[in-house]
Design an enzyme around this catalytic site. Structure first.
Site, PDB file in Angstrom:
ATOM      1  N   GLN A 163     -19.599 -21.237 111.615  1.00 17.96           N
ATOM      2  CA  GLN A 163     -19.551 -20.102 110.682  1.00 17.96           C
ATOM      3  C   GLN A 163     -18.157 -19.878 110.117  1.00 17.96           C
ATOM      4  OE1 GLN A 163     -21.964 -18.065 109.437  1.00 17.96           O
ATOM      5  NE2 GLN A 163     -23.580 -19.170 110.499  1.00 17.96           N
ATOM      6  N   THR A 196     -25.918 -46.046 110.780  1.00 17.19           N
ATOM      7  CA  THR A 196     -25.363 -46.226 109.435  1.00 17.19           C
ATOM      8  C   THR A 196     -24.988 -44.868 108.839  1.00 17.19           C
ATOM      9  OG1 THR A 196     -26.670 -48.210 109.116  1.00 17.19           O
ATOM     10  CG2 THR A 196     -25.865 -47.120 107.120  1.00 17.19           C
ATOM     11  N   CYS A 205     -32.605 -18.770 113.363  1.00 17.07           N
ATOM     12  CA  CYS A 205     -33.241 -19.617 114.363  1.00 17.07           C
ATOM     13  C   CYS A 205     -34.193 -18.834 115.251  1.00 17.07           C
ATOM     14  CB  CYS A 205     -32.189 -20.288 115.224  1.00 17.07           C
ATOM     15  SG  CYS A 205     -30.869 -20.972 114.238  1.00 17.07           S
ATOM     16  N   SER A 229     -20.441 -27.601 110.100  1.00 16.85           N
ATOM     17  CA  SER A 229     -21.692 -28.003 109.463  1.00 16.85           C
ATOM     18  C   SER A 229     -21.610 -27.783 107.961  1.00 16.85           C
ATOM     19  CB  SER A 229     -22.843 -27.171 110.048  1.00 16.85           C
ATOM     20  OG  SER A 229     -24.027 -27.405 109.320  1.00 16.85           O
ATOM     21  N   ASN A 273     -22.483 -16.063 114.419  1.00 18.93           N
ATOM     22  CA  ASN A 273     -23.364 -16.181 113.250  1.00 18.93           C
ATOM     23  C   ASN A 273     -24.157 -14.911 112.951  1.00 18.93           C
ATOM     24  OD1 ASN A 273     -24.263 -17.500 115.800  1.00 18.93           O
ATOM     25  ND2 ASN A 273     -26.265 -17.437 114.820  1.00 18.93           N
ATOM     26  N   GLY A 305     -24.285 -29.209 112.650  1.00 16.77           N
ATOM     27  CA  GLY A 305     -23.689 -28.371 113.681  1.00 16.77           C
ATOM     28  C   GLY A 305     -24.356 -28.559 115.031  1.00 16.77           C
ATOM     29  N   THR A 306     -25.669 -28.700 115.021  1.00 21.23           N
ATOM     30  CA  THR A 306     -26.401 -28.847 116.280  1.00 21.23           C
ATOM     31  C   THR A 306     -25.978 -30.123 117.010  1.00 21.23           C
ATOM     32  OG1 THR A 306     -28.268 -27.594 115.411  1.00 21.23           O
ATOM     33  CG2 THR A 306     -28.716 -29.042 117.290  1.00 21.23           C
ATOM     34  N   HIS A 341     -23.797 -27.491 105.482  1.00 24.24           N
ATOM     35  CA  HIS A 341     -24.662 -26.597 104.691  1.00 24.24           C
ATOM     36  C   HIS A 341     -24.289 -25.132 104.815  1.00 24.24           C
ATOM     37  CE1 HIS A 341     -27.676 -24.825 107.611  1.00 24.24           C
ATOM     38  NE2 HIS A 341     -27.255 -25.804 108.370  1.00 24.24           N
TER      39      HIS A 341
HETATM   40  C1  LIG Z   1     -25.967 -22.914 111.741  1.00 20.51           C
HETATM   41  C2  LIG Z   1     -25.222 -22.937 113.025  1.00 20.51           C
HETATM   42  C3  LIG Z   1     -25.317 -24.027 113.909  1.00 20.51           C
HETATM   43  C4  LIG Z   1     -26.254 -25.180 113.655  1.00 20.51           C
HETATM   44  O1  LIG Z   1     -25.818 -25.985 112.591  1.00 20.51           O
HETATM   45  P1  LIG Z   1     -26.888 -26.971 111.877  1.00 20.51           P
HETATM   46  O2  LIG Z   1     -26.045 -27.798 110.966  1.00 20.51           O
HETATM   47  O3  LIG Z   1     -27.828 -26.084 111.139  1.00 20.51           O
HETATM   48  O4  LIG Z   1     -27.534 -27.779 112.944  1.00 20.51           O
HETATM   49  C5  LIG Z   1     -24.563 -24.005 115.060  1.00 20.51           C
HETATM   50  N1  LIG Z   1     -23.748 -22.979 115.335  1.00 20.51           N
HETATM   51  C6  LIG Z   1     -23.617 -21.914 114.513  1.00 20.51           C
HETATM   52  C7  LIG Z   1     -22.669 -20.813 114.875  1.00 20.51           C
HETATM   53  C8  LIG Z   1     -24.347 -21.857 113.335  1.00 20.51           C
HETATM   54  O5  LIG Z   1     -24.228 -20.795 112.539  1.00 20.51           O
END
Ligand SMILES: *Cc1c(COP(=O)(O)O)cnc(C)c1O
Length: 383
Positions: A180, A238, A326, A200, A152, A72-73, A202
């Site tokens: 989210q 890659t 975070c 993202s 989030n 996500g980042t 995870h």
């Molecule tokens: C967790 C999150 C991110 C970051 O995603 P990562 O895959 O952990 O880098 C960005 N935006 C929101 C709203 C999130 O909840």
């Protein structure tokens, strides 16, 4: 009793079917998707299969609009820096909201240092961005608007379709951080009308360090990672083969289960909220009661420190979060809770519990037994 995990907005466990799908790609299927030989072609097939799974889940017109990233980042950084650089001829003004994830806020702050102007839209007491405020913030030189689909910390679901239309009426690009939302509620890029959307793996049962950015066909984008020609020349490196396979399977599974899961998860969340409000006095709910993500519950227990509550819960075997994962460990109160108008003490008194697919009613009832005792204890000790 096993530990009770109520921090699904922080991360989720990889589901059994995602793990099974990924395993061969750590061993016998080790090809580089760019290689011409059959080992490479097998890897390429797996990558493109996952891309189609993501395309289907997002209602995207074409699999070619899906770009894999490291999470996500990276997706947020790429959308905002890449989108801003590519459209800077239009101007150097960006609009975002005050309650974005730091992956968006800190990227915007970095662009400010490079000479860009950023407008941070306020939100109302439940965390909603007002379309009227966006309308007023739009300028001739606004290149990009980035507003998250769902928050989030407090779970507010923003009116993205309406906001995107306003940005487009003035010719700006529209990006949404849907990290989210994806896997939790329906996300259809075409009906939302967005140009870019971050997700993202995870956060919905997939592996960490794996994400994607949807980029609508025809959107002019600058690349951030230079090197090989992967991801149609836009994102070198890659491909993370097991990660990509895991993301695809996780999104397929989350989409298939979505309706049933949302009902079950929101039922548990509502039971948790009602139980706490009944048993504990001086509690405020942060965030809305409708247009809220199904698993989110953010509460302020007046008179105590969220961090102290969090640590005591952890000792009792319950994983929750104070503010966002975070900002945990920092002394600053949550920027989201401050933006919805909470004072510092109320913001510091907050606890976020986010319910997920593997939680049970027995677990919720166990929390309802333990948490009120801890709150009472801390209030007595004035912690
Ligand atoms: C967790 C999150 C991110 C970051 O995603 P990562 O895959 O952990 O880098 C960005 N935006 C929101 C709203 C999130 O909840």
């Amino acid at each position: 009793m096993d530990r009770i995990y109520l921090d699904h907005a922080g991360t989720t466990p990889v589901t059994p079917s995602v793990l099974q799908a990924m395993l061969p790609y750590f061993s016998e299927c080790y090809g580089n998707a760019s290689s011409i030989h059959s080992t490479g072609r097998d890897a390429r097939k797996a990558v493109e299969n996952a891309r189609r799974q993501v395309q289907h889940a997002l209602g995207s017109a074409s699999a070619q609009e899906i770009y894999f990233t490291s999470g996500g980042t990276e997706s947020d950084n790429w959308a905002i820096k890449g989108g801003a650089l590519a459209s800077s001829a239009r101007g150097r003004h960006i609009v975002t909201s005050a309650i974005e994830h730091h992956a968006v806020l800190h990227t915007c702050q970095w662009l400010e240092k490079q000479g860009w102007e950023v407008t941070y839209l306020p939100v109302d007491a439940e965390g909603f961005v007002s379309p009227g405020d966006l309308q007023k913030a739009m300028r001739k030189d606004t290149a990009l608007v980035s507003i998250m689909m769902a928050n989030n910390e407090i779970g507010t679901i923003e009116p993205i379709a309406e906001l995107a239309e306003i940005a487009h009426a003035d010719g700006a690009l529209f990006h949404t951080d849907a990290v989210q939302a994806v896997g939790a509620i329906p996300v259809d890029v075409q009906s939302l009308g967005v140009d870019m959307l971050s997700l993202s793996a995870h956060k919905f049962g997939g592996p960490k360090g794996m994400g994607a950015l949807y980029i609508k066909k025809g959107t002019v984008m600058e690349r951030l990672l230079h090197g090989g020609e992967q991801e149609r020349h836009l994102r070198a490196g890659t491909e993370n083969l097991p990660g990509i396979v895991g993301l695809g399977e996780a999104l397929r599974e989350a989409t298939e289960e979505m309706e049933e899961k949302a009902l079950r998860v929101s039922g548990l969340r509502d039971r948790l909220q009602a139980g706490i409000l009944e048993k504990v006095d001086r509690v405020l709910v942060n965030g809305p009661q409708t247009h809220r993500l199904p698993g989110h519950l953010n509460l302020s227990f007046l008179g105590i420190q969220g961090e102290a509550l969090l640590l005591r819960m952890d000792l009792a075997g319950i994983a929750a979060s104070a503010g966002s994962a975070c900002t945990a460990g920092s002394l600053d109160p949550s920027h989201v809770l401050m933006a919805i108008g909470r004072d510092r003490d109320t913001a510091h008194a907050s606890l976020r519990m986010t319910v997920g697919r593997e939680n049970t009613q027995e677990e919720i009832d166990e929390v309802l037994r333990i948490l009120p005792e801890i709150v009472e204890d801390l209030r007595r000790m004035r912690l």
